[in-house]
Scaffold this motif. Sequence first.
Motif, PDB file in Angstrom:
ATOM      1  N   HIS A 124       7.334  -9.324  -0.481  1.00 35.67           N
ATOM      2  CA  HIS A 124       8.584  -8.691  -0.372  1.00 35.67           C
ATOM      3  C   HIS A 124       9.186  -8.138   0.763  1.00 35.67           C
ATOM      4  N   GLY A 125       8.700  -8.844   1.986  1.00 40.49           N
ATOM      5  CA  GLY A 125       9.288  -8.575   3.003  1.00 40.49           C
ATOM      6  C   GLY A 125       8.683  -7.312   3.799  1.00 40.49           C
ATOM      7  N   LEU A 126       7.491  -7.080   3.562  1.00 39.08           N
ATOM      8  CA  LEU A 126       6.658  -5.999   3.950  1.00 39.08           C
ATOM      9  C   LEU A 126       5.392  -6.483   4.880  1.00 39.08           C
ATOM     10  N   GLY A 127       5.407  -7.505   5.158  1.00 34.78           N
ATOM     11  CA  GLY A 127       4.164  -8.096   5.737  1.00 34.78           C
ATOM     12  C   GLY A 127       3.908  -7.653   6.982  1.00 34.78           C
ATOM     13  N   GLU A 128       5.165  -7.642   8.021  1.00 38.89           N
ATOM     14  CA  GLU A 128       4.880  -7.366   9.242  1.00 38.89           C
ATOM     15  C   GLU A 128       4.671  -5.791   9.431  1.00 38.89           C
ATOM     16  N   LEU A 129       5.321  -5.112   8.358  1.00 43.12           N
ATOM     17  CA  LEU A 129       5.153  -3.520   8.428  1.00 43.12           C
ATOM     18  C   LEU A 129       3.588  -3.228   8.258  1.00 43.12           C
ATOM     19  N   MET A 130       3.049  -3.782   7.023  1.00 40.77           N
ATOM     20  CA  MET A 130       1.645  -3.836   6.745  1.00 40.77           C
ATOM     21  C   MET A 130       0.705  -4.324   8.087  1.00 40.77           C
ATOM     22  N   ASP A 131       1.174  -5.402   8.707  1.00 38.28           N
ATOM     23  CA  ASP A 131       0.289  -5.926   9.567  1.00 38.28           C
ATOM     24  C   ASP A 131       0.350  -4.998  10.920  1.00 38.28           C
ATOM     25  N   PHE A 132       1.647  -4.134  10.971  1.00 39.57           N
ATOM     26  CA  PHE A 132       1.702  -3.120  12.232  1.00 39.57           C
ATOM     27  C   PHE A 132       0.714  -2.012  11.802  1.00 39.57           C
ATOM     28  N   VAL A 133       1.109  -1.592  10.713  1.00 41.97           N
ATOM     29  CA  VAL A 133       0.184  -0.245  10.145  1.00 41.97           C
ATOM     30  C   VAL A 133      -1.212  -0.340  10.197  1.00 41.97           C
ATOM     31  N   VAL A 134      -1.549  -1.392   9.345  1.00 41.96           N
ATOM     32  CA  VAL A 134      -3.046  -1.465   8.734  1.00 41.96           C
ATOM     33  C   VAL A 134      -3.970  -2.405   9.699  1.00 41.96           C
ATOM     34  N   CYS A 135      -3.399  -3.571  10.029  1.00 43.49           N
ATOM     35  CA  CYS A 135      -4.387  -4.603  10.843  1.00 43.49           C
ATOM     36  C   CYS A 135      -4.241  -3.839  12.588  1.00 43.49           C
ATOM     37  N   GLY A 136      -3.128  -3.550  12.828  1.00 41.05           N
ATOM     38  CA  GLY A 136      -3.034  -3.009  14.141  1.00 41.05           C
ATOM     39  C   GLY A 136      -3.452  -1.682  14.450  1.00 41.05           C
ATOM     40  N   PHE A 137      -2.203  -0.670  14.123  1.00 35.79           N
ATOM     41  CA  PHE A 137      -2.262   0.700  14.412  1.00 35.79           C
ATOM     42  C   PHE A 137      -3.558   1.416  13.708  1.00 35.79           C
ATOM     43  N   TYR A 138      -3.939   0.978  12.699  1.00 33.19           N
ATOM     44  CA  TYR A 138      -4.866   1.895  11.787  1.00 33.19           C
ATOM     45  C   TYR A 138      -6.242   1.382  12.363  1.00 33.19           C
ATOM     46  N   VAL A 139      -6.533   0.227  12.615  1.00 30.99           N
ATOM     47  CA  VAL A 139      -7.575  -0.620  13.067  1.00 30.99           C
ATOM     48  C   VAL A 139      -8.231   0.474  14.359  1.00 30.99           C
ATOM     49  N   VAL A 140      -7.172   0.203  15.305  1.00 31.51           N
ATOM     50  CA  VAL A 140      -7.610   1.050  16.702  1.00 31.51           C
ATOM     51  C   VAL A 140      -7.629   2.494  16.746  1.00 31.51           C
ATOM     52  N   ALA A 141      -6.787   3.016  15.877  1.00 39.02           N
ATOM     53  CA  ALA A 141      -6.705   4.463  15.691  1.00 39.02           C
ATOM     54  C   ALA A 141      -8.087   4.958  14.981  1.00 39.02           C
ATOM     55  N   VAL A 142      -8.556   4.180  14.025  1.00 38.16           N
ATOM     56  CA  VAL A 142      -9.853   4.939  13.295  1.00 38.16           C
ATOM     57  C   VAL A 142     -11.018   4.317  14.137  1.00 38.16           C
ATOM     58  N   PHE A 166      -0.001  -7.738  16.077  1.00 37.88           N
ATOM     59  CA  PHE A 166      -0.417  -8.065  14.762  1.00 37.88           C
ATOM     60  C   PHE A 166       0.808  -8.306  14.014  1.00 37.88           C
ATOM     61  N   ALA A 167       2.237  -7.502  14.080  1.00 36.67           N
ATOM     62  CA  ALA A 167       3.199  -7.825  13.747  1.00 36.67           C
ATOM     63  C   ALA A 167       4.032  -9.039  14.135  1.00 36.67           C
ATOM     64  N   ALA A 168       3.794  -9.144  15.333  1.00 36.13           N
ATOM     65  CA  ALA A 168       4.246 -10.417  15.893  1.00 36.13           C
ATOM     66  C   ALA A 168       3.567 -11.763  15.350  1.00 36.13           C
ATOM     67  N   THR A 169       2.212 -11.628  15.080  1.00 33.25           N
ATOM     68  CA  THR A 169       1.350 -12.717  14.743  1.00 33.25           C
ATOM     69  C   THR A 169       2.008 -13.192  13.194  1.00 33.25           C
ATOM     70  N   MET A 170       2.207 -12.183  12.432  1.00 29.03           N
ATOM     71  CA  MET A 170       2.498 -12.292  11.130  1.00 29.03           C
ATOM     72  C   MET A 170       4.159 -12.751  11.037  1.00 29.03           C
ATOM     73  N   PHE A 171       4.973 -12.276  11.905  1.00 21.34           N
ATOM     74  CA  PHE A 171       6.220 -12.747  11.941  1.00 21.34           C
ATOM     75  C   PHE A 171       6.613 -14.238  12.512  1.00 21.34           C
ATOM     76  N   HIS A 172       5.735 -14.562  13.477  1.00 16.63           N
ATOM     77  CA  HIS A 172       5.741 -16.072  13.936  1.00 16.63           C
ATOM     78  C   HIS A 172       5.220 -16.870  12.660  1.00 16.63           C
ATOM     79  N   ASN A 173       4.388 -16.543  11.725  1.00 16.99           N
ATOM     80  CA  ASN A 173       3.834 -17.151  10.675  1.00 16.99           C
ATOM     81  C   ASN A 173       4.822 -17.348   9.409  1.00 16.99           C
ATOM     82  N   ASP A 174       5.521 -16.296   9.382  1.00 21.16           N
ATOM     83  CA  ASP A 174       6.644 -16.012   8.330  1.00 21.16           C
ATOM     84  C   ASP A 174       7.898 -17.102   8.707  1.00 21.16           C
ATOM     85  N   LEU A 175       8.225 -16.993  10.132  1.00 20.86           N
ATOM     86  CA  LEU A 175       9.212 -17.881  10.526  1.00 20.86           C
ATOM     87  C   LEU A 175       8.855 -19.262  10.336  1.00 20.86           C
ATOM     88  N   ARG A 176       7.696 -19.588  10.616  1.00 18.86           N
ATOM     89  CA  ARG A 176       7.210 -21.073  10.581  1.00 18.86           C
ATOM     90  C   ARG A 176       7.274 -21.673   9.307  1.00 18.86           C
TER      91      ARG A 176
END
Length: 274
Positions: A124-142, A166-176
């Motif tokens: 539902h269009g939230l993949g990049e936000l999830m990757d930014f917050v959880v896979c990227g920001f959260y992992v490094v911060a925690v 990580f958001a860029a990685t997801m967005f590239h996949n979604d564009l492709r």
Amino acid sequence: MTAVVLLQVLFALSVARHLGPLSTSRALLTLALFVPESVSRRLLNDYDDFKRGVDVPETARRGSALATGLSMQRVRAVGLACFTAGILALGWLLYTANPWSLALLPLSFAVLVYSGGPVPLGHHGLGELMDFVVCGFYVVAVVIWVNVRQLPFAAVMAAVAAGFLFAATMFHNDLRDSVEDLRAGKRTLAHALSPRASKICYAVFVLAPYPCLVLVAHALDSWRFAAPLATLPYAVWLVVGVTRSRLGGTMPSWMHLPRLLASVFALLSLAVWI
């Protein structure tokens, strides 16, 4: 991507090392827990793509669990087992850092609602936000928090840089895969933006980490943390390649993104630890 995640953890530990002394046992446990955690992300995503018809045996993505002929029910079971192992280890690290830190643990469960559940956020269009917050920001911060029990400005900027990557990685996949995703009923950010806006957004995701890393180096008063700037020409080349291409299957290979992430994380780690 498991190797990329492990390099991401080393990247975070490198920042943590500059902020305070590291416990070898805690650092090793932190690194180890992200092996099953990253495996669980991949397996659960593969299972959900199979369940929702994004992947079918005839056109399964090369390297996916479905393409290898594995039982998808077993893929789901192993994915959940790996996720549980990672959660238990992370819970212990959070509790021993500060019992109140356990309040952060629910964010780890976001992987289960990213592509699974009755309302998968990634569909539902939230993949990049999830990757930014959880896979990227959260992992490094925690990782930084459980090892040195502090999260200053430099740590936040390092986490933001990882979030953009990580958001860029997801967005590239979604564009492709936008055509295939839409056919399977999966709507992503790529479907919400025009081609021009998508290319601008892509450029922001790929290039934004670099000023963040400059801020990290300035805040820590050590230009070793700017070592990943050596990858900037690669990032610019990738952005130019995408902006000049027709979005979809003719884009530059998605594999450039894991390589870019690995290079950024590895260069900073090497510069700090050597």
